[in-house]
Design a protein around this motif. Structure first.
Motif, PDB file in Angstrom:
ATOM      1  N   PRO A  95     -23.927  31.269  18.836  1.00 46.42           N
ATOM      2  CA  PRO A  95     -24.635  31.843  19.989  1.00 46.42           C
ATOM      3  C   PRO A  95     -25.812  30.980  20.444  1.00 46.42           C
ATOM      4  CG  PRO A  95     -24.023  33.589  18.492  1.00 46.42           C
ATOM      5  CD  PRO A  95     -23.677  32.301  17.800  1.00 46.42           C
ATOM      6  N   GLY A  96     -26.622  30.506  19.488  1.00 45.59           N
ATOM      7  CA  GLY A  96     -27.766  29.683  19.860  1.00 45.59           C
ATOM      8  C   GLY A  96     -27.369  28.362  20.484  1.00 45.59           C
ATOM      9  N   GLN A  97     -26.298  27.776  19.997  1.00 44.13           N
ATOM     10  CA  GLN A  97     -25.842  26.506  20.552  1.00 44.13           C
ATOM     11  C   GLN A  97     -25.370  26.667  21.992  1.00 44.13           C
ATOM     12  OE1 GLN A  97     -22.961  25.626  17.430  1.00 44.13           O
ATOM     13  NE2 GLN A  97     -24.023  23.704  17.026  1.00 44.13           N
ATOM     14  N   LEU A  98     -24.637  27.742  22.252  1.00 48.15           N
ATOM     15  CA  LEU A  98     -24.141  27.947  23.613  1.00 48.15           C
ATOM     16  C   LEU A  98     -25.312  28.151  24.577  1.00 48.15           C
ATOM     17  CD1 LEU A  98     -21.659  28.193  25.417  1.00 48.15           C
ATOM     18  CD2 LEU A  98     -21.727  30.670  25.063  1.00 48.15           C
ATOM     19  N   GLU A  99     -26.325  28.881  24.131  1.00 51.85           N
ATOM     20  CA  GLU A  99     -27.502  29.060  24.974  1.00 51.85           C
ATOM     21  C   GLU A  99     -28.165  27.716  25.279  1.00 51.85           C
ATOM     22  OE1 GLU A  99     -31.525  31.830  25.111  1.00 51.85           O
ATOM     23  OE2 GLU A  99     -30.734  31.200  23.161  1.00 51.85           O
ATOM     24  N   LYS A 100     -28.307  26.847  24.260  1.00 52.11           N
ATOM     25  CA  LYS A 100     -28.923  25.536  24.466  1.00 52.11           C
ATOM     26  C   LYS A 100     -28.075  24.638  25.358  1.00 52.11           C
ATOM     27  CE  LYS A 100     -31.477  25.505  20.082  1.00 52.11           C
ATOM     28  NZ  LYS A 100     -31.614  24.851  18.745  1.00 52.11           N
ATOM     29  N   TYR A 101     -26.768  24.838  25.336  1.00 49.56           N
ATOM     30  CA  TYR A 101     -25.882  24.032  26.167  1.00 49.56           C
ATOM     31  C   TYR A 101     -25.896  24.482  27.627  1.00 49.56           C
ATOM     32  CZ  TYR A 101     -21.434  22.595  28.253  1.00 49.56           C
ATOM     33  OH  TYR A 101     -20.469  22.125  29.100  1.00 49.56           O
ATOM     34  N   LEU A 102     -25.828  25.815  27.872  1.00 51.60           N
ATOM     35  CA  LEU A 102     -25.695  26.310  29.243  1.00 51.60           C
ATOM     36  C   LEU A 102     -27.025  26.427  29.991  1.00 51.60           C
ATOM     37  CD1 LEU A 102     -22.960  29.103  28.871  1.00 51.60           C
ATOM     38  CD2 LEU A 102     -22.713  26.835  29.894  1.00 51.60           C
ATOM     39  N   THR A 103     -28.075  26.800  29.301  1.00 53.09           N
ATOM     40  CA  THR A 103     -29.348  27.047  29.993  1.00 53.09           C
ATOM     41  C   THR A 103     -29.840  25.844  30.789  1.00 53.09           C
ATOM     42  OG1 THR A 103     -29.980  28.729  28.355  1.00 53.09           O
ATOM     43  CG2 THR A 103     -31.736  27.768  29.696  1.00 53.09           C
ATOM     44  N   PRO A 104     -29.857  24.623  30.253  1.00 52.76           N
ATOM     45  CA  PRO A 104     -30.294  23.478  31.058  1.00 52.76           C
ATOM     46  C   PRO A 104     -29.417  23.233  32.286  1.00 52.76           C
ATOM     47  CG  PRO A 104     -30.294  22.927  28.718  1.00 52.76           C
ATOM     48  CD  PRO A 104     -29.588  24.227  28.850  1.00 52.76           C
ATOM     49  N   ILE A 105     -28.130  23.550  32.166  1.00 47.32           N
ATOM     50  CA  ILE A 105     -27.238  23.382  33.320  1.00 47.32           C
ATOM     51  C   ILE A 105     -27.636  24.348  34.425  1.00 47.32           C
ATOM     52  CG2 ILE A 105     -24.847  23.577  34.113  1.00 47.32           C
ATOM     53  CD1 ILE A 105     -23.947  22.757  31.320  1.00 47.32           C
ATOM     54  N   TRP A 106     -27.888  25.599  34.048  1.00 46.41           N
ATOM     55  CA  TRP A 106     -28.288  26.582  35.045  1.00 46.41           C
ATOM     56  C   TRP A 106     -29.634  26.215  35.666  1.00 46.41           C
ATOM     57  CZ3 TRP A 106     -27.250  31.163  31.188  1.00 46.41           C
ATOM     58  CH2 TRP A 106     -25.869  31.283  30.998  1.00 46.41           C
ATOM     59  N   GLU A 107     -30.565  25.768  34.840  1.00 46.08           N
ATOM     60  CA  GLU A 107     -31.898  25.448  35.344  1.00 46.08           C
ATOM     61  C   GLU A 107     -31.874  24.248  36.287  1.00 46.08           C
ATOM     62  OE1 GLU A 107     -34.180  24.940  31.805  1.00 46.08           O
ATOM     63  OE2 GLU A 107     -34.545  27.107  31.532  1.00 46.08           O
ATOM     64  N   ALA A 108     -30.953  23.336  36.072  1.00 46.77           N
ATOM     65  CA  ALA A 108     -30.862  22.165  36.944  1.00 46.77           C
ATOM     66  C   ALA A 108     -30.365  22.539  38.328  1.00 46.77           C
ATOM     67  CB  ALA A 108     -29.941  21.119  36.325  1.00 46.77           C
ATOM     68  N   GLY A 109     -29.574  23.620  38.432  1.00 48.00           N
ATOM     69  CA  GLY A 109     -29.084  24.071  39.724  1.00 48.00           C
ATOM     70  C   GLY A 109     -28.037  23.172  40.348  1.00 48.00           C
ATOM     71  N   SER A 110     -27.522  22.228  39.612  1.00 50.88           N
ATOM     72  CA  SER A 110     -26.583  21.273  40.186  1.00 50.88           C
ATOM     73  C   SER A 110     -25.185  21.834  40.364  1.00 50.88           C
ATOM     74  CB  SER A 110     -26.507  20.026  39.294  1.00 50.88           C
ATOM     75  OG  SER A 110     -26.104  20.382  37.979  1.00 50.88           O
ATOM     76  N   THR A 111     -24.907  22.967  39.730  1.00 50.43           N
ATOM     77  CA  THR A 111     -23.567  23.540  39.828  1.00 50.43           C
ATOM     78  C   THR A 111     -23.475  24.647  40.875  1.00 50.43           C
ATOM     79  OG1 THR A 111     -24.194  24.936  37.944  1.00 50.43           O
ATOM     80  CG2 THR A 111     -22.880  22.976  37.475  1.00 50.43           C
ATOM     81  N   GLY A 112     -24.571  24.935  41.551  1.00 44.71           N
ATOM     82  CA  GLY A 112     -24.533  25.932  42.615  1.00 44.71           C
ATOM     83  C   GLY A 112     -24.899  27.316  42.138  1.00 44.71           C
TER      84      GLY A 112
END
Length: 345
Positions: A95-112
């Motif tokens: 669970p912690g790893q998935l949070e560390k993987y996805l959160t920066p992607i969401w924060e970057a906003g590059s995926t819409g």
């Protein structure tokens, strides 16, 4: 594949401890959940030089200590249209790893915004998972896709396009995901790791044969014996061993001006041997496996090709097992054929 960090030192030590062998040379396992090495590597003790214990492709570990070896050993080719899987699903994140993987992607906003919002709903807001399933930490893993090493450019490598999903410890993966790791899938991955010895046959006469003289061919029984590879997922406690056994060799003389023994050119396994070694006193006999050339090779040679068929089967956790498609592996060797010289008296 995204890199992941280690989840706990304890988990990593348990995984590494299961793989310790006598040598201290490190072999690397990419993206193994529970790793404490570099972001994309987990150190696993093993013998890198002899390739006896190695790990690759995320959660899957291969034991090749009973595999074929030698400078001319090679992979078998499926005798059917089937090929080992180009991708599969296995544990990748806590669970912690998935949070560390996805959160920066969401924060970057590059995926819409829409994609990010849908992902947050799926993994955080309870549709269907809540807060990355942190309340289940230690009771399961997030599963994601892996591409089988060496198959990166294969069209089948893009077939594992399911979204990251959760599997509780001791539960089977969803039935609607055929590429999910099971003992049978491990057996198929081990199939791709099988290596068999060079298929160069022994020939008598050795240096050059004669036109219309039966030439004996056989395989060295010391080299052609069963080989196997074991694949496992230590985190899941599942394993499968895939074994290949030689059953026949097909002789292609390299020219249409030749006769094979038997006529099909296929020499089966008999009394533990494929073909029969030539020995003094057998010159008048027809070889059980061989060839008779009907013309000279002139100043050159004929490319005799010998292709061994390997019967492949597997056994796995829980008594599972069965057959996999036969595999073949061949090699070509030059045969010089000379005219029989007449003796003038």
């Amino acid at each position: 594949m995204p890199a992941v960090a280690g989840i706990s030192r304890c988990s990593a030590l348990l995984l590494a401890g299961a793989l310790v062998v006598a040598s201290s040379s490190p072999v690397w396992a990419d993206n193994v959940p529970g790793g404490v090495g570099q972001p994309t590597e987990t150190p696993v003790k093993g013998d890198a030089a002899d390739d006896k214990i190695s790990a690759t492709a995320g959660a899957v570990v291969f034991d090749r200590s009973r595999n074929g070896s030698g400078p001319k050993a090679g992979a078998v080719t499926s005798a059917s249209t089937w090929t080992p899987p180009a991708c599969y699903y296995a544990p990748k994140y806590s669970p912690g790893q998935l949070e560390k993987y996805l959160t920066p992607i969401w924060e970057a906003g590059s995926t819409g915004y829409e994609w990010d919002a849908e992902q947050r709903d799926r993994y955080v807001n309870g549709k269907p998972y809540k807060d990355f399933n942190k309340d289940k930490a230690g009771d399961g893993y997030w599963w994601d896709s892996y591409v089988t090493p060496g198959r990166e450019g294969d069209p089948g490598a893009t077939e594992c396009d399911k979204r990251i999903f959760w599997v509780d410890t001791n539960d089977d993966p969803p039935a609607d995901i055929p590429q999910a790791i099971t003992p049978q899938m491990l057996a198929q991955l081990a199939y791709a790791e099988i290596r068999v010895p060079s298929t160069q046959v022994d020939i008598a006469p050795q240096n050059a044969t004669k036109v219309n003289l039966p030439t004996w061919t056989w395989l060295d029984g010391a080299q052609f014996k069963p080989v196997s590879v074991t694949a496992s997922v230590p985190l899941l406690g599942i394993t499968a061993t895939t074994t290949a056994e030689p059953v026949s060799v097909k002789i292609d003389p390299g020219t249409g001006d030749a006769q094979t023994y038997p006529a099909s050119g296929v020499c089966g396994l008999r009394n533990g041997h494929i073909g029969e070694p030539y020995a003094k006193g057998k010159a008048s006999r027809t070889p059980p496996c061989g060839v008779k050339y009907l013309r000279s090779s002139g100043d050159g040679s004929f490319p005799l090709r010998a292709t061994v068929t390997w019967k492949i089967h597997w056994t796995g956790t829980g008594g599972a097992g069965g057959d996999l498609p036969d595999g073949t592996f061949g090699a070509t060797q030059d045969v010089v054929v000379q005219e029989i010289q007449a003796v003038n008296r």
